[in-house]
Each structure stands twice: as C-alpha cells, then as structure tokens.
Design an enzyme around this catalytic site. Structure first.
Site, short mmCIF file in Angstrom:
data_model
loop_
_atom_site.label_atom_id
_atom_site.label_comp_id
_atom_site.label_asym_id
_atom_site.label_seq_id
_atom_site.Cartn_x
_atom_site.Cartn_y
_atom_site.Cartn_z
N GLY A 139 13.23 -8.92 4.82
CA GLY A 139 14.48 -8.15 4.71
C GLY A 139 15.68 -8.79 5.37
O GLY A 139 16.75 -8.18 5.42
N TYR A 158 19.50 -11.92 -6.59
CA TYR A 158 20.87 -11.45 -6.78
C TYR A 158 20.99 -10.51 -7.98
O TYR A 158 21.69 -9.50 -7.92
CB TYR A 158 21.84 -12.63 -6.94
#
Lengths: 173, 171
Positions: A103, A139
């Site tokens: 993360g 992305y």
C-alpha cells in the site's frame, strides 16, 4: 507493515537521488541520469522550488537489507492547462521492490491527489512507458485514462544540439 | 507581410489569449473542453506567483486580422522538472492565427522559446502534439524535435477530478 508518508526535507535528497537511479535502472535508462544530490537540493528546496516531493519511511526495525528507512518517493510539480487551469504532474513514483504490495505506492499517490486537491488542481497527469504493464494496470485501476491511445497525444522534445541550434537562430533584441 | 513583434504578454492581453486558446482547441477538435476564464488566466499568469509565462505576436493596426485583431499569435510555457536532467521548459500551447501563417512568425516564436530555455538553464524543451496533427509534427521534426512516444514508448495519462477525489477519501 507500518509506514509514514511525509513531505521530503532537504536531508532526504541523498536517499531520493539513490531511488531516482534505482527507478532509472528499472526503466532501462540509467545512463540518462545526469543530476546529483546537490542539484536536487538546489532545485527542490530553494525559494521557488521546481518540484515537490513526498517520501515513504519505515521504522528502524523494518529497514531494508542495505539499511535504508526511506523506501519510496513521489516527485511532482504543477502545470497549467489552457483548457482547465492548474494541474499536478506526477513525474516519478517509486517504491523499492522489497516494500511493494503493502500500500505504499497507493499512499504516496493519494498524498499527491490530496495536495493537488488543496491547491484546487483539476487533474493529475503522468507518463508511463508502454511496456510497463504492472504500472499501467495500477494507474488504470485508479481511473487513469491513456491520452496517447484515446486522443493520439505524443510527447516531443528538443534537447542538446537541437535546442542549442534553435536558440542560436533566435531573433536578436 | 511587412512586420510583426514578439513580446511578453501583459494583463491586457488575456482576452486575446483566451480567444486564441479557444481557436486552437477548435483546431484540435476539443473546443468544448476549454473551461478556463479570463479572470483565471489573469490571476494565474499575472499574480504574485505566476503558474505560466506567455509570449504574444502582434501586428501593426494596418495589418490587423479580418475581424480587427492585432494580437495574432501566442505561446504559453512553464517550467517543469526531470529528476534525471533537471529543469525543463514545457511548451503548453503554441498558436498562430491561420491568416498569419507562412510568414515566419511560428519559427520566430519557437526560436525565442528555445533561447529562453537555454538562458534559464533548461536542458530541454518538452511539449505534446496530437499524432494526427501532421503539419505541426513535421514543423517540429524539421527543427530537430524527437518523438518520445514513438522512440521510447512514453504514454500520457490523466486522472480527472472525480477519480482524484476517490483517492483522497480514506477507506
């Protein structure tokens, strides 16, 4: 794993410089890295900084195999769209391989989104290499649109000799 | 065409600049995407901390456009950063009104921009062009520009406001 995302300080430039080179090696372009820690310090921590940077830091107990606690960074700056005004451009996003999947990348990118939001940026832009599938997927999952594919935008550049030659022909005052 | 001058844009030029931004967007077939206003252009370019710099091309009154404009070209740029080579000049918009093309104004503007880049310690000048804009791509390539998307595989991505908001909301 616990990590902290914080604004980079001048002292972090040595670590950022190290990671810039690591990212360039990954992108198979390490011979193109020409600037050093000193230039990063000058350009990022002067009165009119040319960029901003956030770093990801872990505790001493979680330091890397080589003893580093600064394990990721995101470097960004503000650009201007004649269509919609102030935007933020994310130039580099990098997490050391042994710290991925926890993360940290997401945390760094969210910080840029937050900073951009505070400055009322209308958009975040970035560039990705077409073979970098893992990053492309990361992305796109966050809502990024490929403007090269959908609208045909290509990035062009004048540098080195081409730039000097063009400048030498400029009209004299 | 007899003459023209290139100069730094002034606050009074924002109306002409916005007009030409819309003309350029129309040429790129994306006119409806321009939401910027004159007020924002003024605050963002001529306030305490300008986010962009601009040159304009101006002709004398005798040479005004068919609609009476004397400010007939503009180039907007700002400074960006490449962690490998440092400071760059980024050319955001570059436009010459159709009736004033072919007289060398575009070439002059490009040379002025590159001189600015060199004077301000930039290693490179970057910009984007739509791949179907063949006249512009040829104009730049003739002058030595490299296409990073074709040569190195760089693709431009954008994340818009709604998705940015989602990223900032804690789960």
């Amino acid at each position: 794993m616990d990590f902290k995302i914080r604004a980079a300080k001048q002292e972090d430039c040595k670590e950022i410089s190290r990671m810039i080179i690591e990212l360039a090696v990954f992108e198979k372009m390490q011979d193109q890295v020409k600037i050093s820690t000193q230039e990063l310090e000058r350009d990022g921590f002067c009165s009119n900084p040319l960029f901003e940077c956030q770093v990801a830091e872990v505790s001493e107990e979680q330091k890397s195999s080589q003893g580093y606690t600064v394990v990721g960074y995101v470097l960004y700056y503000y650009t201007y769209s004649t269509w919609m005004g102030l935007t933020v451009f994310m130039e580099d996003l990098y997490v050391m391989p042994e710290y991925r999947g926890k993360g940290i990348g997401k945390g760094l990118m969210s910080k840029v989104a937050q900073v951009g939001k505070e400055k009322q940026c209308t958009r975040l832009q970035l560039a990705v290499l077409d073979w970098n599938t893992r990053s492309l997927d990361f992305y796109i999952m966050k809502g990024a649109r490929d403007m090269t594919a959908s609208e045909g935008w290509h990035a062009l550049r004048f540098d080195g000799e081409a730039l000097d030659k063009l400048a030498a022909e400029a009209p004299k005052d | 065409m007899a003459n023209f001058i290139l100069r730094k844009a002034e606050p009074n030029d924002v109306s002409d600049i916005l007009r030409m931004i819309k003309e350029l967007a129309k040429y790129e077939e994306m006119e409806e995407q321009v939401i910027l206003t004159e007020k924002e252009l003024l605050e963002d370019g001529f306030g305490d901390h300008p986010f962009y710099h601009c040159f304009v091309g101006e002709v004398p009154k005798e040479k005004q456009s068919s609609e009476g404009f004397t400010v007939v070209a503009f180039a907007m740029y700002y400074f960006t950063y490449d962690p490998w080579i440092g400071k760059l000049l980024y050319l955001e918009d570059f436009y010459v009104m159709e009736e004033f093309r072919g007289f060398g104004m575009g070439s002059h503007i490009l040379r002025l921009l590159s001189e600015t880049a060199v004077k301000t310690r930039c290693s490179s000048m970057h910009f984007i062009v739509a791949e179907n804009n063949t006249p512009s791509i040829e104009f730049y390539k003739r002058r030595g520009a490299s296409d990073l998307s074709s040569e190195e595989g760089w693709r431009l991505f954008a994340i818009d406001k709604e998705d940015l908001k989602k990223m900032t909301t804690p789960k």
